[in-house]
Design a protein around this motif. Structure first.
Motif, PDB file in Angstrom:
ATOM      1  N   ARG A   1       0.839  -1.216   0.000  1.00 51.18           N
ATOM      2  CA  ARG A   1       0.000   0.000   0.000  1.00 51.18           C
ATOM      3  C   ARG A   1       0.868   1.258   0.000  1.00 51.18           C
TER       4      ARG A   1
ATOM      5  N   ASP B   1       2.432   1.719  -3.416  1.00 52.33           N
ATOM      6  CA  ASP B   1       1.438   2.162  -4.406  1.00 52.33           C
ATOM      7  C   ASP B   1       1.125   3.649  -4.241  1.00 52.33           C
ATOM      8  N   ARG B   2       0.980   4.073  -2.992  1.00 52.54           N
ATOM      9  CA  ARG B   2       0.683   5.501  -2.750  1.00 52.54           C
ATOM     10  C   ARG B   2       1.859   6.380  -3.181  1.00 52.54           C
TER      11      ARG B   2
ATOM     12  N   LYS C   1       4.202   5.667  -5.370  1.00 52.47           N
ATOM     13  CA  LYS C   1       4.334   5.632  -6.835  1.00 52.47           C
ATOM     14  C   LYS C   1       3.310   6.557  -7.483  1.00 52.47           C
TER      15      LYS C   1
ATOM     16  N   GLU D   1       2.883 -10.255  -6.646  1.00 60.54           N
ATOM     17  CA  GLU D   1       2.570  -8.927  -6.094  1.00 60.54           C
ATOM     18  C   GLU D   1       3.799  -8.019  -6.036  1.00 60.54           C
TER      19      GLU D   1
ATOM     20  N   ARG E   1       6.265  -3.211  -8.294  1.00 60.44           N
ATOM     21  CA  ARG E   1       6.425  -2.500  -7.013  1.00 60.44           C
ATOM     22  C   ARG E   1       7.872  -2.502  -6.548  1.00 60.44           C
TER      23      ARG E   1
END
Ligand code: SF4
Length: 204
Positions: A85, A88-89, A91, A118, A122
């Motif tokens: 998480r 992702d934020r 990025k 996954e 990332r």
């Protein structure tokens, strides 16, 4: 004040957990150490939430770092869902340097699923602690909770991670290791799609 992120040699290190399923003989967490050569106190009062981690990142200019490294003073994979998480934020905000995760490779045992897919998109580098060329040597050095299953899980995870991540490294600490043993470690790492990095032992 908890140390969630800290700088070392141009990289930003991220500490989100003190949990681990191993008890490596060289682990800096033993012998009453509070931190490492990298930071003074890495014991967390509580595990930072995603928002706490992001608030800490917000105080940093990420553009200046060559790499962001999720490591821990513990095994970061215990927090993988939250790490994903956070990545992702960050990025989505843009400007995130290459991401590395330093792990013991026990994701399947810790999380009960295969997270290799996954990692794709990332994580740029996965660094797995190899620590020995045989199950016996590995168990003697890392003292994993799950015994031999941990050795198998680590090898398997590395092989799968190499399919999804551009760079997979395996590390071995040179304490009590002969050149022959290091060569066997190198060959094993290569057979899994990884390159070996030999780390110097940091004595007490
Ligand atoms: S895997 Fe890492 S955190 Fe866990 S005991 Fe070994 S060196 Fe320490």
């Amino acid at each position: 004040m908890m140390t969630i992120t800290y700088e070392y040699e141009g990289a930003l290190y991220v500490n989100l957990t003190n949990r681990c399923d191993c008890a490596c003989v060289f682990c800096l967490r033993h012998n009453g150490h509070k931190g490492s050569i990298y930071a003074d106190d890495l014991w967390l009062e509580h595990e930072p939430t995603v928002d706490e981690a992001l608030a800490d990142f917000a105080t940093r200019d990420l553009a200046v770092y060559r790499e962001v490294v999720f490591c821990g003073f513990g095994e970061p994979i215990f927090r993988w869902d939250d790490i994903a998480r956070v990545i992702d934020r960050l990025k989505a905000q843009g400007g995130l340097p290459p991401v590395r995760i330093n792990t013991n490779g026990h994701a399947d045992l810790i999380l009960g699923r295969d997270i290799a897919p996954e990692l794709a998109g990332r994580v740029d580098t996965v660094s797995v602690s190899l620590n020995g060329s045989t199950a016996e040597e590995y168990r003697a050095v890392t003292q994993p909770r799950d015994g031999e299953a941990a050795w198998e899980a680590m090898l398997d995870f590395t092989r799968r991670a190499a399919r999804y991540v551009p760079k997979v490294v395996m590390t071995v600490v040179d304490k009590d290791k002969s050149p022959e043993e290091l060569e066997r470690c190198r060959a094993l790492a290569q057979s899994l799609g990884a390159t070996l990095r030999v780390r110097a032992y940091i004595p007490d």
